[in-house]
Design a protein around this motif. Structure first.
Motif, PDB file in Angstrom:
ATOM      1  N   ARG A  65       0.839  -1.193   0.000  1.00  0.00           N
ATOM      2  CA  ARG A  65       0.000   0.000   0.000  1.00  0.00           C
ATOM      3  C   ARG A  65       0.875   1.243   0.000  1.00  0.00           C
ATOM      4  NH1 ARG A  65      -2.630  -0.446   6.109  1.00  0.00           N
ATOM      5  NH2 ARG A  65      -0.740   0.085   7.273  1.00  0.00           N
ATOM      6  N   GLN A  66       0.290   2.328  -0.512  1.00  0.00           N
ATOM      7  CA  GLN A  66       1.013   3.598  -0.554  1.00  0.00           C
ATOM      8  C   GLN A  66       0.058   4.726  -0.201  1.00  0.00           C
ATOM      9  OE1 GLN A  66       3.092   4.348  -4.243  1.00  0.00           O
ATOM     10  NE2 GLN A  66       4.479   5.778  -3.231  1.00  0.00           N
ATOM     11  N   ALA A  67       0.357   5.406   0.884  1.00  0.00           N
ATOM     12  CA  ALA A  67      -0.416   6.563   1.316  1.00  0.00           C
ATOM     13  C   ALA A  67       0.191   7.823   0.706  1.00  0.00           C
ATOM     14  CB  ALA A  67      -0.419   6.653   2.834  1.00  0.00           C
ATOM     15  N   PRO A  68      -0.587   8.900   0.588  1.00  0.00           N
ATOM     16  CA  PRO A  68      -0.059  10.140   0.003  1.00  0.00           C
ATOM     17  C   PRO A  68       1.190  10.622   0.729  1.00  0.00           C
ATOM     18  CG  PRO A  68      -2.424  10.279   0.208  1.00  0.00           C
ATOM     19  CD  PRO A  68      -2.004   9.009   0.903  1.00  0.00           C
TER      20      PRO A  68
ATOM     21  N   THR B 298      -5.781   4.077   5.292  1.00  0.00           N
ATOM     22  CA  THR B 298      -6.103   4.755   4.045  1.00  0.00           C
ATOM     23  C   THR B 298      -4.885   4.806   3.126  1.00  0.00           C
ATOM     24  OG1 THR B 298      -7.835   6.118   5.042  1.00  0.00           O
ATOM     25  CG2 THR B 298      -6.815   6.952   3.020  1.00  0.00           C
ATOM     26  N   ALA B 299      -5.048   4.279   1.910  1.00  0.00           N
ATOM     27  CA  ALA B 299      -3.945   4.216   0.952  1.00  0.00           C
ATOM     28  C   ALA B 299      -4.459   3.615  -0.356  1.00  0.00           C
ATOM     29  CB  ALA B 299      -2.810   3.350   1.496  1.00  0.00           C
ATOM     30  N   VAL B 300      -3.610   3.667  -1.361  1.00  0.00           N
ATOM     31  CA  VAL B 300      -3.851   2.869  -2.566  1.00  0.00           C
ATOM     32  C   VAL B 300      -3.198   1.515  -2.324  1.00  0.00           C
ATOM     33  CG1 VAL B 300      -3.455   2.635  -5.040  1.00  0.00           C
ATOM     34  CG2 VAL B 300      -3.892   4.898  -4.064  1.00  0.00           C
ATOM     35  N   TYR B 301      -3.964   0.458  -2.510  1.00  0.00           N
ATOM     36  CA  TYR B 301      -3.479  -0.901  -2.279  1.00  0.00           C
ATOM     37  C   TYR B 301      -3.140  -1.544  -3.618  1.00  0.00           C
ATOM     38  CZ  TYR B 301      -4.632  -0.725   2.642  1.00  0.00           C
ATOM     39  OH  TYR B 301      -4.658  -0.407   3.985  1.00  0.00           O
ATOM     40  N   TYR B 302      -1.940  -2.113  -3.677  1.00  0.00           N
ATOM     41  CA  TYR B 302      -1.435  -2.720  -4.906  1.00  0.00           C
ATOM     42  C   TYR B 302      -1.225  -4.213  -4.719  1.00  0.00           C
ATOM     43  CZ  TYR B 302      -0.330   2.058  -6.365  1.00  0.00           C
ATOM     44  OH  TYR B 302      -0.395   3.383  -6.705  1.00  0.00           O
TER      45      TYR B 302
ATOM     46  N   TRP C  50       3.088  -5.537 -10.941  1.00  0.00           N
ATOM     47  CA  TRP C  50       2.173  -4.800 -10.069  1.00  0.00           C
ATOM     48  C   TRP C  50       0.782  -4.706 -10.695  1.00  0.00           C
ATOM     49  CZ3 TRP C  50       3.715  -3.341  -5.317  1.00  0.00           C
ATOM     50  CH2 TRP C  50       5.084  -3.158  -5.070  1.00  0.00           C
ATOM     51  N   GLY C  51      -0.232  -4.669  -9.828  1.00  0.00           N
ATOM     52  CA  GLY C  51      -1.562  -4.321 -10.297  1.00  0.00           C
ATOM     53  C   GLY C  51      -1.687  -2.820 -10.433  1.00  0.00           C
ATOM     54  N   GLN C  52      -2.862  -2.370 -10.879  1.00  0.00           N
ATOM     55  CA  GLN C  52      -3.059  -0.942 -11.133  1.00  0.00           C
ATOM     56  C   GLN C  52      -3.356  -0.169  -9.847  1.00  0.00           C
ATOM     57  OE1 GLN C  52      -5.350  -3.215 -11.568  1.00  0.00           O
ATOM     58  NE2 GLN C  52      -7.337  -2.383 -10.910  1.00  0.00           N
ATOM     59  N   GLY C  53      -3.704  -0.854  -8.794  1.00  0.00           N
ATOM     60  CA  GLY C  53      -3.989  -0.209  -7.513  1.00  0.00           C
ATOM     61  C   GLY C  53      -5.472   0.036  -7.315  1.00  0.00           C
ATOM     62  N   THR C  54      -5.911  -0.058  -6.062  1.00  0.00           N
ATOM     63  CA  THR C  54      -7.303   0.227  -5.718  1.00  0.00           C
ATOM     64  C   THR C  54      -7.316   1.074  -4.447  1.00  0.00           C
ATOM     65  OG1 THR C  54      -9.491  -0.753  -5.300  1.00  0.00           O
ATOM     66  CG2 THR C  54      -7.600  -1.933  -4.394  1.00  0.00           C
ATOM     67  N   GLN C  55      -8.126   2.114  -4.444  1.00  0.00           N
ATOM     68  CA  GLN C  55      -8.137   3.060  -3.330  1.00  0.00           C
ATOM     69  C   GLN C  55      -8.972   2.525  -2.171  1.00  0.00           C
ATOM     70  OE1 GLN C  55      -6.611   6.313  -3.051  1.00  0.00           O
ATOM     71  NE2 GLN C  55      -7.268   6.061  -0.906  1.00  0.00           N
ATOM     72  N   VAL C  56      -8.390   2.594  -0.981  1.00  0.00           N
ATOM     73  CA  VAL C  56      -9.109   2.294   0.258  1.00  0.00           C
ATOM     74  C   VAL C  56      -9.061   3.549   1.121  1.00  0.00           C
ATOM     75  CG1 VAL C  56      -9.120   0.939   2.384  1.00  0.00           C
ATOM     76  CG2 VAL C  56      -8.626  -0.175   0.188  1.00  0.00           C
TER      77      VAL C  56
END
Length: 124
Positions: free
Chosen positions: A38-41, A91-95, A114-120
């Motif tokens: 995951r990657q948070a802002p 809260t982050a984009v999960y890959y 990697w996948g495209q990412g999904t926002q949580v």
């Protein structure tokens, strides 16, 4: 190149649950497993959980142990991330990620695709 398709993200309140899914287009004999990052802002991408294709060996980041569960459906080339007791700091984009070699991906450098990412998003 393995294609990864994620689904299941969304906006929830603290304490709620979500389940993420990731389907791989094919298996590679080089890869032993899949995982979630995951990657948070403003932050670096970080490891969340990973599992072998057989489902017999799972690893978790300390921050999610006891709340998140990773599982794999070998026949469907699909991995899931069940997230319970969600917190605003989740809260982050999960890959979704597939390992680039005969190991499970627990570091960014381990990832082959990697996948495209999904926002949580978890509101307080």
């Amino acid at each position: 190149q393995v294609q990864l398709v994620e689904s299941g993200g969304g906006l929830v309140q603290a304490g709620d649950s979500l389940r993420l899914s990731c389907a791989a287009s094919r298996r590679t004999f080089r890869s032993s497993g899949m995982g979630w990052f995951r990657q948070a802002p403003g932050k670096e991408r970080e490891f969340v959980a990973a599992i072998t294709w057989s489902g017999g060996n799972a690893h978790y980041a300390d921050s999610v142990k006891g709340r998140f569960t990773i599982s794999a459906d070998n026949a469907k080339n699909t991995v899931y991330l069940q997230m319970n007791s969600l917190k605003p700091e989740d809260t982050a984009v999960y890959y979704c990620a597939v390992a680039g070699g005969p190991y499970i991906p627990t570091h960014v450098r381990d990832v082959g695709s990697w996948g495209q990412g999904t926002q949580v998003t978890v509101s307080s």
